[in-house]
Design an enzyme around this catalytic site. Structure first.
Site, PDB file in Angstrom:
ATOM      1  N   LEU A   8     -23.792  28.450 -20.181  1.00  0.00           N
ATOM      2  CA  LEU A   8     -24.190  27.694 -21.368  1.00  0.00           C
ATOM      3  C   LEU A   8     -23.163  26.604 -21.644  1.00  0.00           C
ATOM      4  O   LEU A   8     -22.014  26.897 -21.978  1.00  0.00           O
ATOM      5  CB  LEU A   8     -24.312  28.630 -22.570  1.00  0.00           C
ATOM      6  CG  LEU A   8     -25.225  29.855 -22.369  1.00  0.00           C
ATOM      7  CD1 LEU A   8     -25.305  30.674 -23.653  1.00  0.00           C
ATOM      8  CD2 LEU A   8     -26.613  29.432 -21.912  1.00  0.00           C
ATOM      9  N   HIS A 362      19.277   5.594  -1.274  1.00  0.00           N
ATOM     10  CA  HIS A 362      19.240   5.176  -2.672  1.00  0.00           C
ATOM     11  C   HIS A 362      18.718   3.753  -2.850  1.00  0.00           C
ATOM     12  O   HIS A 362      18.897   2.883  -2.003  1.00  0.00           O
ATOM     13  CB  HIS A 362      20.621   5.275  -3.346  1.00  0.00           C
ATOM     14  CG  HIS A 362      21.777   5.149  -2.423  1.00  0.00           C
ATOM     15  ND1 HIS A 362      22.814   6.039  -2.403  1.00  0.00           N
ATOM     16  CD2 HIS A 362      22.051   4.251  -1.430  1.00  0.00           C
ATOM     17  CE1 HIS A 362      23.682   5.691  -1.465  1.00  0.00           C
ATOM     18  NE2 HIS A 362      23.243   4.615  -0.872  1.00  0.00           N
ATOM     19  N   ASN A 385       6.004  -6.106   1.260  1.00  0.00           N
ATOM     20  CA  ASN A 385       4.713  -5.813   1.888  1.00  0.00           C
ATOM     21  C   ASN A 385       3.526  -6.557   1.292  1.00  0.00           C
ATOM     22  O   ASN A 385       2.418  -6.445   1.801  1.00  0.00           O
ATOM     23  CB  ASN A 385       4.426  -4.307   1.810  1.00  0.00           C
ATOM     24  CG  ASN A 385       4.336  -3.805   0.376  1.00  0.00           C
ATOM     25  OD1 ASN A 385       4.944  -4.364  -0.529  1.00  0.00           O
ATOM     26  ND2 ASN A 385       3.593  -2.724   0.171  1.00  0.00           N
TER      27      ASN A 385
END
EC number: 2.7.7.23
Length: 451
Positions: A8, A362, A385
């Site tokens: 339900l 890092h 990129n």
């Protein structure tokens, strides 16, 4: 014997005060309706029918073709909702399970036990009951002097004496399917809410001297319905406790279960340690002997064994054995790290393969790249990129050394054992065993400031 289920899920959930359909709110990283449907199906059900109303399209999108659907245009009560499934089930034989879509804590084991009890006793109907410390809002189980069910009375129809009863109906039932749909035609709405109550089917069965059973669960939390944000929070807390305890029983150390959030579908290997404030979600898989450091968030990712992760965010990534991540690293979708890779503080990796033994210690961005084995990428190095329209790939061979503060302008390929001088902006391919230097020569003017 065939087994069917009706979930339900047509109620709007106005008490949630949300634009989102009630059963689509999340508990432990999955929607309530997904929890219920998954547990129902795993209990041995052959056919699932979900009753939808408000937000029908969203529910269908969530469950997809794992369920059939019936639409309840007007919410006229639970019996009326179940009756909507007649288009799929009215001619069927066997057992039909009825479950509320806002009970995410119900377990497969309890549903299985309910159905087995129902069938073993050849009952026409069986109700799942529980004992509630505060039964307000629930239908009460009324029994005779011999402990047999007399009826279920709803909160608004109960007398003062009946309201003191703390055995309540969960709203979860098992029925003989043919008897269910036969009696649904006879249910009336002569009650305080003018609704068609599903428990009235039990009274009609008893009037015909049919067999009605009560199956009691000792865990009230399982049948807890979620009607507002407070109850949603309680369900989340209960689910989190259940999940965390199961992982600990399976050999996982969770330092502080209260602040650890683990999704229902997450898998974790033995002897892994999960520190405080960690969130693991989606279909994430964590190997053995791994340490997930505090305040780390991992989503839909695969983490190997003997990995150490400190205060990092990992999403849709793969990390192989013995890798070290963080602190404050981010692995975005498509990051694929090999064995013994090091990704240090403030490093971001996106859609890139970083092969075994490579180091990104890092302050680097690695996107759309392939980093060779044992290659070292110095502090502040960037794969350039994106040209504003398209993304391009950077390939770095094995055993290469990328000096600090280097820009690699893609598309570009650096051969094995490349050596890139610090501060360079590299725009051309570099052959293997080569040194590339691309920076202006230093000019020093002695005594300049004395002029």
């Amino acid at each position: 014997m065939q087994r069917h289920a009706i979930v339900l899920a047509a109620g709007k959930g106005t008490r949630m005060k949300s634009k989102k359909y009630k059963v689509l709110h999340d508990v432990a990283g999955k929607t309530m309706i997904e929890h219920v449907a998954d547990n129902v199906k795993q209990s041995g059900i052959d056919q699932l029918v979900t009753i939808v109303g408000h937000g029908a399209d969203s529910v269908k999108e969530t469950l997809g073709d794992t369920s059939l659907y019936s639409f309840q245009e007007e919410q006229l009560g639970t019996a009326h909702a179940v009756k909507m499934a007649s288009e799929h089930l009215s001619e069927s034989q066997g057992t039909t399970l009825v479950v509320c879509g806002d009970t995410p804590l119900i377990t497969t084991a309890t549903l299985k036990s309910l159905v087995e009890h129902h069938e073993n006793n050849q009952a026409h109907a069986t109700v799942l009951s529980a004992t509630a410390e505060n039964p307000f809002g629930y239908g009460r189980i009324l029994r005779d002097s011999e402990g047999r069910l007399v009826s279920i009375v709803e909160q608004k129809d109960a007398t003062d004496a009946e309201q003191q009863i703390n055995e309540i109906s969960s709203g979860i039932f098992a029925f003989d399917n043919q008897v269910l749909f036969e009696k649904l035609e006879l249910v009336k709405n002569d009650n305080a809410q003018s609704e068609y109550y599903l428990p009235d089917v039990l009274s009609l069965i008893l009037e015909d001297r049919g067999i009605v059973e009560v199956f009691h669960t000792n865990d009230f939390e399982e049948i807890m319905g979620v009607n507002d944000r407070v109850m949603l929070s309680e369900a989340e807390k209960a689910f989190r406790k259940r999940i965390n305890e199961q992982h600990m029983k399976n050999g996982v150390t969770i330092i502080d279960p209260v602040t650890t959030y683990i999704g229902a579908d997450v898998r974790i290997g033995e002897d892994t340690v999960v520190e405080p404030g960690v969130k693991l979600s989606g279909n994430s898989v964590i190997g053995e002997d791994t340490v997930i450091g505090q305040h780390t968030e991992i989503t839909n990712s695969k983490i190997g064994s003997n990995v150490t992760i400190k205060q990092s965010v990992i999403n849709e990534a793969i990390v192989d054995d013995y890798a070290t991540i963080g602190p404050f690293a981010q692995l975005r979708p498509g990051a694929d790290l090999g064995k013994k890779v090091k990704v240090g503080n403030f490093v971001e990796v996106k859609k890139s393969v970083v092969k075994a033994g490579a180091k990104l210690p890092h302050l680097s961005y690695i996107g759309d790249a392939e980093i060779g084995e044992r290659t070292n990428v110095g502090c502040g190095s960037i794969t350039v990129n994106y040209d504003g329209i398209n993304k391009f790939k950077t390939v770095i061979g094995d055993d290469s050394f990328i000096g600090c503060n280097t820009n690699l302008v893609a598309p570009i390929t650096l051969g094995n054992r490349s050596f890139i001088a610090a501060g360079s902006t590299i725009t051309d391919n570099v052959p293997e065993d080569s040194l590339a230097l691309a920076r202006a020569r230093q000019t020093t003017k002695e005594g300049y400031l004395k002029k």
